[in-house]
Motif scaffolding. Sequence first.
Motif: not given
Length: 89
Positions: A11-15, A17-25, A77-81
């Motif tokens: 569940p934490d990973c899926a959360y 994945e939604n934040q980084i969708a389409g973000n090439d960083n 948060e240390e990864a900007g998420l």
Amino acid sequence: MIKIYGMPTCPDCAYLENQIAGNDNYEFIDIGTHVKLLKEFLSIRDNNPIFDELKKEGKAGIPCFILKDKTVTLVAEEAGLKSRPIEEE
């Protein structure tokens, strides 16, 4: 690029994945898709003391973040998420 080791069934990973969708960083590495990726993650986990307490508790240690400077962290948060909110019981 920030690498995130995890699995969509977490569940934490899926959360995340939604934040980084389409973000090439960010690159999400699903450790369940190939044993090579699982071994890559386990090598990181087995050689970094930030995982010691999690391993004692029987936890996998995902999501795991490898920052641009190669720092390993378990804090979104240390990864900007944003971390998944803790659900109230």
